[in-house]
Motif scaffolding. Structure first.
Motif, short mmCIF file in Angstrom:
data_model
loop_
_atom_site.label_atom_id
_atom_site.label_comp_id
_atom_site.label_asym_id
_atom_site.label_seq_id
_atom_site.Cartn_x
_atom_site.Cartn_y
_atom_site.Cartn_z
N THR A 85 0.81 -1.23 0.00
CA THR A 85 0.00 0.00 0.00
C THR A 85 0.84 1.27 0.00
O THR A 85 0.30 2.35 -0.26
CB THR A 85 -0.91 0.03 1.25
N ILE A 86 2.13 1.17 0.29
CA ILE A 86 2.96 2.37 0.45
C ILE A 86 3.96 2.53 -0.69
O ILE A 86 4.19 1.60 -1.47
CB ILE A 86 3.74 2.34 1.79
N GLU A 87 4.53 3.73 -0.79
CA GLU A 87 5.74 3.99 -1.57
C GLU A 87 6.87 3.99 -0.55
O GLU A 87 7.00 4.92 0.26
CB GLU A 87 5.65 5.34 -2.28
N CYS A 88 7.69 2.95 -0.57
CA CYS A 88 8.70 2.78 0.49
C CYS A 88 9.61 3.99 0.64
O CYS A 88 9.92 4.41 1.75
CB CYS A 88 9.52 1.52 0.23
N ALA A 103 8.14 12.85 -1.92
CA ALA A 103 6.84 12.46 -2.49
C ALA A 103 6.52 13.26 -3.74
O ALA A 103 5.93 12.73 -4.70
CB ALA A 103 5.74 12.63 -1.45
N ALA A 104 6.91 14.52 -3.77
CA ALA A 104 6.66 15.37 -4.94
C ALA A 104 7.41 14.83 -6.16
O ALA A 104 6.87 14.79 -7.27
CB ALA A 104 7.07 16.81 -4.66
N ILE A 105 8.65 14.38 -5.95
CA ILE A 105 9.42 13.81 -7.05
C ILE A 105 8.82 12.47 -7.47
O ILE A 105 8.70 12.16 -8.65
CB ILE A 105 10.91 13.63 -6.66
N THR A 106 8.40 11.65 -6.49
CA THR A 106 7.75 10.36 -6.77
C THR A 106 6.52 10.56 -7.65
O THR A 106 6.36 9.90 -8.68
CB THR A 106 7.33 9.65 -5.47
N GLU A 107 5.66 11.49 -7.24
CA GLU A 107 4.42 11.74 -7.99
C GLU A 107 4.71 12.17 -9.42
O GLU A 107 4.07 11.72 -10.37
CB GLU A 107 3.60 12.83 -7.27
N GLY A 168 11.05 -0.70 -9.13
CA GLY A 168 12.01 0.39 -9.15
C GLY A 168 12.35 0.85 -7.74
O GLY A 168 13.11 1.78 -7.54
N GLY A 169 11.75 0.18 -6.74
CA GLY A 169 12.05 0.43 -5.34
C GLY A 169 13.27 -0.35 -4.89
O GLY A 169 14.19 -0.60 -5.69
N PHE A 170 13.27 -0.82 -3.65
CA PHE A 170 14.50 -1.36 -3.08
C PHE A 170 14.37 -2.83 -2.67
O PHE A 170 13.34 -3.27 -2.17
CB PHE A 170 14.90 -0.50 -1.87
N ASP A 171 15.50 -3.56 -2.87
CA ASP A 171 15.48 -4.99 -2.61
C ASP A 171 15.26 -5.33 -1.14
O ASP A 171 14.74 -6.40 -0.81
CB ASP A 171 16.75 -5.67 -3.14
N PHE A 172 15.61 -4.42 -0.24
CA PHE A 172 15.38 -4.66 1.19
C PHE A 172 13.90 -4.95 1.45
O PHE A 172 13.55 -5.83 2.24
CB PHE A 172 15.82 -3.42 1.99
#
Length: 288
Positions: A85-88, A103-107, A168-172
């Motif tokens: 549900t989140i953007e990590c 968040a502004a860059i993410t959007e 495109g997020g993180f493997d953790f």
């Protein structure tokens, strides 16, 4: 093709009205889930029917008969805001008081306004000096699977469909989600950590839109599957190439640019809606 409708609570009056709008005549609705139904042998969705479903917050799709769980062999999924549900990265930033900037860059990247790799570098750079233990805090305090994720993956396993997370997020976080859901493969970016702190840099090649498509293609070939046996699910502009590489793409609670280019869109139901969207007729029961 078949018309598939689903929502949070579909009433008989809504079903009846949709049946009339679809001019289904002799065809009866077939129930494929608690709040999901299909009409076989349909050719189109009228503007009137689409408008009614939108107004009633009902997801509607005209699904090709070959797009069903018995035919599919591989499901490839985005992670942030899709399987979870989140953007990590936004949540990591929030713990540093930097969420608005990140968040502004993410959007902007999700809408396709900034090239993804550049947006990711900018966001990760803002995290320089952050204690690596913050990543575990995000998992412990904020990471949640999207509604219906477990039901969708269970349906894939039941039909021997391989499952792949490409992020495109993180493997953790991707490895944790892979373990939680029992996925076959997970690919994501690696944050550089030195002396227990984030350096603000990434390790290795960035997984961007093209890399997502490439991973899908590579795994598809390893499995000996055709393109039409692959479904890709995502929500942002970074998922579009991956969705194009698949036989069909599903926009899940997605940005408008993604909905416009996807084969199907789910806006009102959870990921369990995928199992209903691709339900084979053999598993359905007729509604009288």
């Amino acid at each position: 093709m078949r018309l598939v409708i689903q929502g949070s609570a579909i009433r008989l009056q809504q079903l009846t009205h949709i049946h009339q709008l679809a001019s289904a005549q002799q065809q009866q609705f077939i129930q494929v889930g608690e709040q999901a139904y299909l009409l076989p042998n349909q050719q189109e969705i009228s503007l009137e029917l689409r408008a009614f479903c939108q107004e009633q917050q009902i997801d509607v799709a005209l699904v090709h008969d070959q797009h069903n769980l018995n035919h599919l062999g591989l499901a490839v999924m985005d992670m942030d805001s899709t399987l979870i549900t989140i953007e990590c990265i936004d949540e990591i930033a929030d713990m540093q008081g930097l969420k608005p900037q990140v968040a502004a860059i993410t959007e902007s990247a999700m809408r396709g306004e900034i090239e993804f790799a550049e947006s990711l570098r900018r966001r990760v750079a803002l995290l320089q000096g952050l204690e690596a233990s913050t990543l575990q805090r995000v998992i412990d305090e904020r990471l949640q699977l999207s509604p219906g994720a477990q039901e969708w993956i269970a349906a894939c396993k039941q039909h021997n469909i391989k499952t792949m997370l490409v992020s495109g997020g993180f493997d953790f976080f991707a490895e944790r989600v892979k373990a939680m859901l029992g996925l076959d493969v997970a690919k994501a970016n690696s944050l550089e950590i030195v002396d227990g702190r984030l350096t603000g840099r990434l390790l290795g090649n960035i997984i961007d839109a093209q890399a997502k498509a490439d991973y899908l293609e590579r795994f598809r070939q390893e499995l000996g599957l055709r393109q039409d046996q692959v479904v890709a699910i995502g929500d942002g502009a970074n998922d579009l190439k991956m969705m194009s590489a698949a036989g069909c793409g599903v926009a899940y609670h997605a940005k408008p640019v993604v909905q416009q280019q996807a084969s199907y869109a789910l806006n009102h139901v959870g990921l369990e809606g995928l199992a209903h969207l691709f339900a084979p007729l053999s598993s359905a029961s007729t509604c009288h």
